[in-house]
Design an enzyme around this catalytic site. Structure first.
Site, PDB file in Angstrom:
ATOM      1  N   VAL A  31      65.730 -36.934  62.663  1.00 20.33           N
ATOM      2  CA  VAL A  31      64.280 -36.791  62.649  1.00 20.33           C
ATOM      3  C   VAL A  31      63.844 -36.039  63.895  1.00 20.33           C
ATOM      4  CG1 VAL A  31      62.133 -38.035  62.354  1.00 20.33           C
ATOM      5  CG2 VAL A  31      64.297 -39.110  61.757  1.00 20.33           C
ATOM      6  N   ASP A  33      64.292 -33.028  64.839  1.00 20.05           N
ATOM      7  CA  ASP A  33      65.072 -31.901  65.348  1.00 20.05           C
ATOM      8  C   ASP A  33      64.420 -30.585  64.985  1.00 20.05           C
ATOM      9  OD1 ASP A  33      66.880 -33.544  66.473  1.00 20.05           O
ATOM     10  OD2 ASP A  33      68.441 -33.272  64.953  1.00 20.05           O
ATOM     11  N   LYS A 164      64.847 -25.499  69.489  1.00 17.90           N
ATOM     12  CA  LYS A 164      63.980 -25.840  70.633  1.00 17.90           C
ATOM     13  C   LYS A 164      64.517 -25.237  71.928  1.00 17.90           C
ATOM     14  CE  LYS A 164      62.445 -30.081  68.400  1.00 17.90           C
ATOM     15  NZ  LYS A 164      61.866 -31.419  68.524  1.00 17.90           N
ATOM     16  N   GLY A 465      80.456 -68.739  29.549  1.00 20.05           N
ATOM     17  CA  GLY A 465      79.317 -69.635  29.780  1.00 20.05           C
ATOM     18  C   GLY A 465      79.453 -70.266  31.153  1.00 20.05           C
ATOM     19  N   GLY A 468      80.916 -76.166  33.027  1.00 18.52           N
ATOM     20  CA  GLY A 468      80.388 -77.373  32.398  1.00 18.52           C
ATOM     21  C   GLY A 468      79.663 -77.104  31.094  1.00 18.52           C
ATOM     22  N   SER A 472      85.862 -74.931  27.470  1.00 22.33           N
ATOM     23  CA  SER A 472      87.236 -75.393  27.226  1.00 22.33           C
ATOM     24  C   SER A 472      87.274 -76.421  26.103  1.00 22.33           C
ATOM     25  CB  SER A 472      87.827 -76.000  28.496  1.00 22.33           C
ATOM     26  OG  SER A 472      87.761 -75.055  29.529  1.00 22.33           O
ATOM     27  N   SER A 539      83.553 -66.041  33.420  1.00 28.32           N
ATOM     28  CA  SER A 539      83.418 -64.576  33.341  1.00 28.32           C
ATOM     29  C   SER A 539      81.945 -64.144  33.423  1.00 28.32           C
ATOM     30  CB  SER A 539      84.070 -64.011  32.086  1.00 28.32           C
ATOM     31  OG  SER A 539      83.700 -64.729  30.928  1.00 28.32           O
TER      32      SER A 539
HETATM   33  N1  LIG Z   1      59.053 -26.665  71.408  1.00 24.19           N
HETATM   34  C1  LIG Z   1      59.552 -26.657  70.197  1.00 24.19           C
HETATM   35  N2  LIG Z   1      59.180 -27.620  69.348  1.00 24.19           N
HETATM   36  C2  LIG Z   1      59.701 -27.605  68.095  1.00 24.19           C
HETATM   37  C3  LIG Z   1      60.595 -26.614  67.675  1.00 24.19           C
HETATM   38  N3  LIG Z   1      60.936 -26.854  66.389  1.00 24.19           N
HETATM   39  C4  LIG Z   1      60.256 -27.974  66.028  1.00 24.19           C
HETATM   40  N4  LIG Z   1      59.510 -28.420  67.052  1.00 24.19           N
HETATM   41  C5  LIG Z   1      58.629 -29.594  67.063  1.00 24.19           C
HETATM   42  O1  LIG Z   1      59.418 -30.765  66.910  1.00 24.19           O
HETATM   43  C6  LIG Z   1      58.696 -31.753  66.186  1.00 24.19           C
HETATM   44  C7  LIG Z   1      59.491 -32.242  65.001  1.00 24.19           C
HETATM   45  O2  LIG Z   1      59.725 -31.184  64.109  1.00 24.19           O
HETATM   46  P1  LIG Z   1      59.919 -31.414  62.548  1.00 24.19           P
HETATM   47  O3  LIG Z   1      60.101 -30.068  61.970  1.00 24.19           O
HETATM   48  O4  LIG Z   1      58.860 -32.276  62.005  1.00 24.19           O
HETATM   49  O5  LIG Z   1      61.320 -32.178  62.548  1.00 24.19           O
HETATM   50  P2  LIG Z   1      62.145 -32.810  61.319  1.00 24.19           P
HETATM   51  O6  LIG Z   1      61.950 -34.270  61.405  1.00 24.19           O
HETATM   52  O7  LIG Z   1      63.564 -32.432  61.617  1.00 24.19           O
HETATM   53  O8  LIG Z   1      61.659 -32.197  60.065  1.00 24.19           O
HETATM   54  C8  LIG Z   1      57.368 -31.114  65.781  1.00 24.19           C
HETATM   55  O9  LIG Z   1      56.389 -31.522  66.689  1.00 24.19           O
HETATM   56  C9  LIG Z   1      57.639 -29.625  65.908  1.00 24.19           C
HETATM   57  O10 LIG Z   1      56.491 -28.893  66.177  1.00 24.19           O
HETATM   58  C10 LIG Z   1      60.962 -25.585  68.618  1.00 24.19           C
HETATM   59  O11 LIG Z   1      61.745 -24.688  68.333  1.00 24.19           O
HETATM   60  N5  LIG Z   1      60.415 -25.676  69.847  1.00 24.19           N
END
Ligand SMILES: Nc1nc2c(ncn2[C@@H]2O[C@H](COP(=O)(O)OP(=O)(O)O)[C@@H](O)[C@H]2O)c(=O)[nH]1
Lengths: 631, 322
Positions: A31, A33, A164, A465, A468, A472, A539
């Protein structure tokens, strides 16, 4: 103006030269990323959004966005939020975009808890996995887990998207550090390519256009890389396979076999065989509504006409005569379990592979795989999202190739026989024996002869069943009456089996399943011997009773449901077992802390609350006569 | 002979014997076509009583075309089912009847007679009630009466956010309801077709197609579609920013409204009072596709029922509209 020309121009404009068909990929990551941001960015950059959609997006970004004044691309995908609240557990969202060179289908798999099965589902049709990594966090346990699933599902190409980068000063050092760390674990998993790309999904760097800040990176952008990737070549070089879906018989003069070619290529004249039976023929025509083809390749849906008639039906695989698939009823596979109800070795499931469906059981669970550490651990069952190395055995032989070689020839799903849910997905690794090598020794004295000497129709009378219920007691009286009438009988019940043959088994769900499986096999031998066998076993599971039913021929399994309600059984409590269960001294007691699944359509049902055991036995005998089993 | 009949008759002739294609189908359409054919054959082989829900629109035209190809030289081994809300464009009905006659297909038509007798219409009862009674309920009763165990629908994943995760084989309970929690994971092209008596599966062979794919396929395959998709001078009125065609005398004109002839076409077809037209000069498939490529609004903005209520798709789906 020449109309034909205009049409050609428009098509040209739509498809462009160098058009490469569809590429399917999946995005994986933890989440936040940036998965959603990346996909939203791809949709946006490929100009796939319409004005009304962009207006909504800009509005939403201002209201709920997390990207300040920028557009929050993640909001494009939020159809899935609502659904999370509704508690939908399996979701993979598919999205579409296109560039001038290629069309793309992205599988987006959110959901953390059920991530494994979601990701596996998305990966099953993907050619490439884009692993998202937050440059600040680097390689995480999840990254390794996702990599394992990608490998298991047969994905050959990985993009390591180090996202990022703007938050780590676009640093080259950090990027290389992450790449080195990832390659340490992923390099020897056997991927065909691992392509690391430093990017910033929010600002679009190295997604569709080259980063202006990360000038030190001279590799492709994500899109350039995906546009150029060649993923079809391999499957066309494998031997020809086509599982038959449908026999095409419009009239007496035409007989064709319709199906999708899953590997290799085929041309008129090619020598082919039916994998399961070995019958051989040559391809005469490759029929389509667009005219006969000179050649068809993996992925094409066609209808084959052969040069002479051989016996082929749905479920058969038409294969190249030179390179044939293996045919077996026992094989080793990696199984991903997707149901809240555990996988139990010995239980009967339906297995669907290609176009063939057959009952199957997991005969051995060799070990469970911990996908965080890649360690193998012993286990007696698989829980939801668990992955295990298993041996399976099928009721009918199947044709297959190892999954990692030809995906569609080694991929199967397991279906619960009562809920009809898809409960497992499996990837075949290798066959354990060739079906052609199992020669059942043909005995001189046949089952029919043995039965004839005894002047009876052998059968299993299966009394089920609660404890009891009177199983049998009634079974014993039935055997008495049968023997009195001159029939040859035998009886199996808990006491003579639990103390000997099944001494090693306890009362967990797994052991109960195995218990019944063995009893079923023994019952089958007695039927073979020509006897009427009474079996009295709680069973509790429908699946196992069904399994025994299928061991013998149609009509030879007669389910007798001794239908006594739980409160009556508790009151009778002939062995004092309910008292112990109530006191907590016995665990897994049916009716208490272990379920009993009532038969849905038993051949015979007796109600011991309204009649005596003697009368119940008479009822059973009368019913057997009526069914013509005692003639 | 009307234009519609002539076009459809020429089309039917194409399936009497295979006709060699002039230009190879674009690579990605070839993939999508093969996928859809695979899905249709699975259904034909595994279900007892399948049906194709035929709405007469462009997606249905593509779906039918794929069925004609999938089973060639046999005919599609299932009938078509149309749910007639009684407010369809007249050209749609003419087209439907030509398809049935010229292709020799069985087209079953379901009308909610009770609703018709009560005079349910979109003007007095609102689009929601009309859709519920004349479409959703009619479809349900057709499903029950004919005991269909599988029904092809032309819906696509790209149509709306909430459709993106819809399965290709979408499971329906005994009341034709869609239970989001009870959907099956779909791996590879290995579809679980097992159901109990009374249950059914909605099957979407066009799941992975986009609107542009549909048009491109119609163009490359030369599939006949209802003339309303092509621009022509048509009598229309403008209402709440939508252009509504005055297809028959049942459309009540509001004060000061006077039908005007405008050059318009439709991107999607349904009940005429609920379907917005767009101004356009595209009179050929080529022009439609070129217009699509520069289009600035999404297809669904022309469907009034979608604006009624947020999340309405989800709701309709649960009630069995899809
Ligand atoms: N600074 C920066 N923030 C990013 C980048 N990519 C995503 N974010 C931020 O990271 C947060 C989570 O991104 P999201 O796409 O919702 O992540 P998911 O859970 O993997 O789908 C959001 O606030 C995005 O704006 C990036 O390349 N740079």
């Amino acid at each position: 103006m020449n109309v034909e020309n205009t049409r050609a121009d428009v098509i040209e404009r739509l498809t462009h030269s160098g058009q490469r068909g569809v590429l399917r990929f999946l995005t994986c990551g933890s989440v936040d990323d940036g998965k959603s941001t990346l996909i939203g960015r791809l949709l946006y950059d490929s100009k796939l959004l319409f004005e009304d959609q962009i207006n909504v997006l800009e509005n939403d970004s201002r209201k709920h966005g997390t990207a300040g004044d920028e557009i929050d691309f993640a909001l494009l995908l939020d159809g899935l939020e609502a659904e999370r609240e509704q508690g939908i557990t399996i979701d993979v969202a598919y999205r579409f975009f296109a560039t001038e060179k290629r069309k793309f289908v992205v599988a987006d798999t959110p959901g953390h808890e059920q991530y494994t099965r979601n990701m596996a589902t998305g990966a099953s049709t993907a050619d490439v996995a884009v692993m998202m990594i937050d440059a600040r966090k680097g390689v995480l346990v999840q990254t390794l887990r996702h990599t394992y699933i990608a490998r298991m599902m047969g994905i050959r190409h990985i993009v390591l998207a180090v996202n990022k980068m703007d938050l780590v000063d676009h640093g080259r050092g950090r990027f290389h550090e992450i790449v080195a760390e990832y390659l340490k674990s992923a390099d020897d998993l056997g991927f065909e390519s691992i392509t690391p790309i430093p990017m910033s999904a929010r600002y679009g760097d190295n997604v569709t256009h080259r980063s202006e800040t990360m000038t030190w990176y001279d590799g492709p952008t994500l899109i350039e890389h995906l546009e150029g990737l060649d993923v079809d070549a391999d499957i066309q070089n494998e031997p020809f396979r086509m599982p038959v879906q449908w026999v095409n018989r419009p009239n007496l003069n035409f007989r064709g076999y319709s199906g999708t070619i899953v590997s290799g290529t085929v041309q008129p004249g090619d020598a082919v065989v039916v994998a399961q039976s070995g019958s051989a023929a040559n391809v005469e025509r490759i029929v389509t509504a667009d005219g006969d083809l000179d050649k068809a390749v993996a992925g094409d849906a066609v209808t084959l006409v052969l040069n002479h008639e051989i016996d082929i039906s749905r479920g058969d695989v038409i294969a190249s005569a030179e390179g044939r698939p293996e045919v077996t009823d026992q094989f080793a596979a990696e199984v991903l379990w997707m149901s809240e109800e555990d996988l139990l070795p010995g239980r009967s499931y339906l297995l669907k592979i290609g176009t063939a469906t057959t009952p199957a059981t997991v005969s051995a669970l060799k070990h469970r795989v911990d996908i965080n550490t890649y360690e193998k651990k012993p286990s007696r069952k698989l829980e939801v999202n668990g992955i295990g190395q298993c041996n399976l055995s099928t009721a009918r032989p199947i044709a297959f190739d190892p999954y990692q070689q030809i995906r569609d020839m080694g991929a199967f799903i397991l279906i619960d026989r009562f809920t009809n849910q898809t409960v497992g997905a499996g990837m075949i690794e290798f066959g354990l024996r060739r079906a052609s090598n199992i020669h059942h020794h043909a005995m001189d004295v046949s089952k029919a002869e043995r039965a004839q000497i005894k002047g009876q129709k052998p059968a299993i009378l299966w009394f089920t069943g609660l404890s009891g219920a009177g199983k049998s007691t009634v079974a014993n009286l039935v055997e008495r009456k049968l023997a009195g009438a001159g029939h040859h009988t035998y009886s199996l019940d808990g006491d003579n089996v639990r103390h000997g043959l099944n001494r090693d088994l306890g009362f967990t769900d797994e052991d109960r399943v195995e218990n019944i499986r063995r009893i079923g096999e023994v019952g089958k031998l007695f039927v073979d011997a020509g006897l009427l066998v009474t079996c009295s076993f709680i069973s509790p599971f429908r699946s196992e009773r069904q399994m025994v039913r299928e061991l013998v021929e149609e009509g030879e399994f007669i389910e007798v449901f001794v239908d006594t309600p739980l409160d009556v059984c508790i009151e009778r409590d002939p062995k004092g077992l309910y008292k112990k269960a109530q006191a907590g001294e016995i665990k897994n007691f049916t009716g208490f802390d272990s379920p009993y699944e009532r038969p849905e359509e038993p051949e015979i049902r007796v109600d011991t609350t309204s009649i005596s055991a003697e009368e119940a036995a008479d009822q059973v005998i009368a019913k057997l006569k009526e069914m013509g089993r005692l003639g | 002979m009307s234009d519609i009949t002539a076009t459809v008759r020429a089309y039917a002739d194409r399936f009497k014997s295979a006709h060699k294609r002039q230009h190879p189908l674009s690579a990605h359409l070839r993939t999508l076509e093969a996928e859809a054919i695979h899905i249709m054959r699975e259904v034909a082989a595994e279900f007892d009583n399948p049906v194709m829900l035929y709405s007469i629109g462009k997606d249905s035209a593509v779906m039918l075309h794929l069925a004609l190809k999938a089973f060639y030289p046999s005919r599609p081994p299932f009938p078509l089912q149309h749910v007639d809300s009684t407010f369809k464009f007249r050209d749609m009905i003419a087209f439907r009847d030509a398809i049935a006659k010229e292709l020799g297909l069985e087209v079953r038509v379901e009308i909610n007679e009770e609703g018709r007798a009560k005079g349910i219409n979109p003007f007095d009862h609102g689009s929601q009630v009309h859709t519920q009674v004349m479409k959703t309920e009619a479809l349900r009763s057709a499903m029950t009466r004919h005991k269909y165990d599988a029904a092809f629908g032309g819906a696509r994943r790209d149509e709306e956010k909430s459709r993106a995760k819809e399965r290709i084989f979408s499971f329906r309970d005994g009341n034709h309801g869609w239970d989001p929690k009870n959907q099956r994971p779909e791996l590879w092209r290995n579809y679980n077709t097992k159901i109990r008596q009374g249950e059914s599966i909605r099957v979407f062979p066009l799941s992975n197609w986009t609107e542009l794919d549909i048009w491109q396929y119609i163009l490359e395959e030369d599939i006949p579609i209802v003339p309303l998709y092509y621009a022509a001078h048509r009598p229309v009125v403008e209402r709440d920013g939508q252009i509504i065609m005055v297809d028959d005398e049942r459309l009540p004109l509001e004060k000061g409204e006077k039908p005007e002839l405008k050059m318009v076409r439709f991107r999607t077809l349904g009940c005429y009072p609920l379907t917005g037209a767009i101004e356009s000069n595209a009179q050929t498939l080529e022009e439609i596709v070129l217009e699509m490529l520069t289009a600035r609004t999404s297809e669904r903005s022309g469907r009034l029922i979608d604006h009624d209520e947020a999340g309405s798709m989800e709701k309709k789906k649960r009630e069995g509209y899809f």
